[in-house]
Design an enzyme around this catalytic site. Structure first.
Site, PDB file in Angstrom:
ATOM      1  N   SER A  29      79.234  14.804 -31.218  1.00  0.00           N
ATOM      2  CA  SER A  29      79.807  14.700 -29.884  1.00  0.00           C
ATOM      3  C   SER A  29      78.916  15.383 -28.851  1.00  0.00           C
ATOM      4  CB  SER A  29      81.194  15.352 -29.868  1.00  0.00           C
ATOM      5  OG  SER A  29      81.752  15.317 -28.577  1.00  0.00           O
ATOM      6  N   ASN A  77      72.022  24.398 -23.975  1.00  0.00           N
ATOM      7  CA  ASN A  77      72.805  23.578 -23.059  1.00  0.00           C
ATOM      8  C   ASN A  77      74.099  24.294 -22.685  1.00  0.00           C
ATOM      9  OD1 ASN A  77      75.485  21.949 -23.820  1.00  0.00           O
ATOM     10  ND2 ASN A  77      74.393  22.434 -25.716  1.00  0.00           N
ATOM     11  N   ILE A  79      76.637  22.260 -20.739  1.00  0.00           N
ATOM     12  CA  ILE A  79      77.157  21.118 -19.990  1.00  0.00           C
ATOM     13  C   ILE A  79      78.545  21.417 -19.438  1.00  0.00           C
ATOM     14  CG2 ILE A  79      77.709  18.653 -20.085  1.00  0.00           C
ATOM     15  CD1 ILE A  79      74.721  19.361 -20.399  1.00  0.00           C
ATOM     16  N   GLY A  80      79.373  22.094 -20.221  1.00  0.00           N
ATOM     17  CA  GLY A  80      80.694  22.476 -19.720  1.00  0.00           C
ATOM     18  C   GLY A  80      81.753  21.405 -19.819  1.00  0.00           C
ATOM     19  N   CYS A 139      83.522  25.488 -28.515  1.00  0.00           N
ATOM     20  CA  CYS A 139      82.566  25.306 -27.423  1.00  0.00           C
ATOM     21  C   CYS A 139      82.261  26.645 -26.760  1.00  0.00           C
ATOM     22  CB  CYS A 139      83.113  24.335 -26.383  1.00  0.00           C
ATOM     23  SG  CYS A 139      81.976  24.043 -25.008  1.00  0.00           S
ATOM     24  N   ILE A 200      78.199  23.204 -38.056  1.00  0.00           N
ATOM     25  CA  ILE A 200      78.652  24.156 -37.043  1.00  0.00           C
ATOM     26  C   ILE A 200      78.439  23.585 -35.641  1.00  0.00           C
ATOM     27  CG2 ILE A 200      78.227  26.216 -38.440  1.00  0.00           C
ATOM     28  CD1 ILE A 200      75.492  26.477 -37.010  1.00  0.00           C
ATOM     29  N   GLY A 226      69.390  22.547 -32.386  1.00  0.00           N
ATOM     30  CA  GLY A 226      68.078  22.037 -32.755  1.00  0.00           C
ATOM     31  C   GLY A 226      67.641  22.510 -34.126  1.00  0.00           C
ATOM     32  N   GLY A 252      73.909  20.519 -37.530  1.00  0.00           N
ATOM     33  CA  GLY A 252      73.094  21.647 -37.101  1.00  0.00           C
ATOM     34  C   GLY A 252      71.642  21.468 -37.493  1.00  0.00           C
ATOM     35  N   GLY A 274      72.771  15.827 -33.939  1.00  0.00           N
ATOM     36  CA  GLY A 274      73.019  16.275 -32.580  1.00  0.00           C
ATOM     37  C   GLY A 274      71.812  16.184 -31.682  1.00  0.00           C
TER      38      GLY A 274
END
Length: 313
Positions: A29, A77, A79-80, A139, A200, A226, A252, A274
């Site tokens: 996601s 990141n 992004i929120g 998050c 994770i 990453g 992950g 991701g």
């Protein structure tokens, strides 16, 4: 007569919460949007499943810019949880996705209270385009939500229990690595009724502009993802899989089929790709296409035979 040797066909199927997937690879996601934009690159039906961008009750603009920074071994990141809100996702985004993708869709759900998690989960539970629900209690980029639930076993169990009472579809719980004992959180979620786990989410990290002496990302600390986080993710998947009795999806730092096989060996039944999607839009497709060759090279006839090999050692 051909000199080529015909290799036995490899079975890529796996099962997640009672749903058979054609292969174990799906985008994580937040790294694949709502999917349909990626259809310009390849046929999306090759994916094992598709996890869409996270949803909240109301539309969110997200955090102020700048909210992404590259760094050695990955990226940061914040992004929120930018998204148009659950109603718009169900009425607009998912029907549009269905023009390009027919497989299982996983809805990623965030909230700022247990009631919000339940509200959004109920909406997706009623939506025929959604197969599974993924509760994002991990998050790190939103004050007062997400990770506030995922770092405490009692809070995590509370939100999982409330959602499970309200829905019929399988519920996955995405866990935060920013805890002292991820196994305790996993066991609490399992006891509360979770059907599966995803781990994770991002670690907490930071970059500072040496010229200005100020954080590069607007929020200061932000989510680090990453290749550099793979050893941490792999260790946590291994530890959790050794204790729980529900399926685990590993995520992950996954960038190639060897990474996939490591997570499967640790006990995961599927994986999410991701940050690599942001580096290479073809990442999931390439992994899926080369995974059978790697399984054959290692003497494995199926994905299922690759699951849990490290647990059996």
């Amino acid at each position: 007569m051909s000199d080529q040797t015909t290799l036995p066909e490899v079975d890529l199927t796996t099962t997640l919460c009672g749903i058979e997937l054609p292969n174990p690879v799906m985008p994580a996601s937040g790294t694949f949007g709502f999917g349909y934009d990626m259809a310009r690159w390849y046929e999306l039906d090759c994916l094992g499943a598709l996890c869409i961008k996270g949803a909240t009750k109301e539309a969110r603009y997200g955090n102020p810019q700048p909210r992404i920074a590259e760094c050695e071994g990955g990226l940061l990141n914040a992004i929120g949880l930018q998204n148009p809100g659950v109603e718009a996702i169900i009425s607009e985004e998912l029907p549009r996705l269905r023009n390009f993708y027919k497989g299982p869709v996983i809805a990623n759900i965030s909230g700022f209270s247990t009631e919000e998690y339940v509200y959004v989960a109920e909406k997706f539970d009623e939506d025929p385009n959604t197969a599974l629900l993924e509760l994002n209690i991990s998050c790190p980029n939103v004050h007062g939500g997400g990770m506030a639930f995922g770092t405490d076993a009692t809070c995590a169990a509370g939100v999982v229990s409330a959602v499970k009472k309200a829905v019929k579809k399988p519920v996955l719980v995405k866990l935060s690595p920013n805890v002292s004992d991820i196994v305790a959180i996993a066991l609490a979620c399992e006891s509360a009724g979770a059907d599966g786990l995803v781990l994770i989410n991002t670690l907490l990290g930071m970059r500072i502009d040496p010229r200005r002496g100020k954080p590069i990302v607007s929020t200061g600390a932000s989510g680090f993802s990453g290749p550099a986080i793979k050893p941490v993710a792999l260790r946590m998947v291994y530890e959790v899989c050794s204790k729980v009795h529900i399926p685990v999806v590993g995520v992950g730092g996954i960038a190639d089929p060897d990474d996939v096989l490591e997570f499967l060996a640790a006990g995961a039944v599927a994986v999410q790709v991701g940050s690599q999607n942001l580096v290479d839009p073809f990442a999931c497709k390439n992994i899926i296409e080369t995974l059978p060759l790697l399984l054959q090279a290692y003497g494995l006839g199926s994905v299922k035979s690759a699951i849990g090999r490290a647990q059996d050692a």
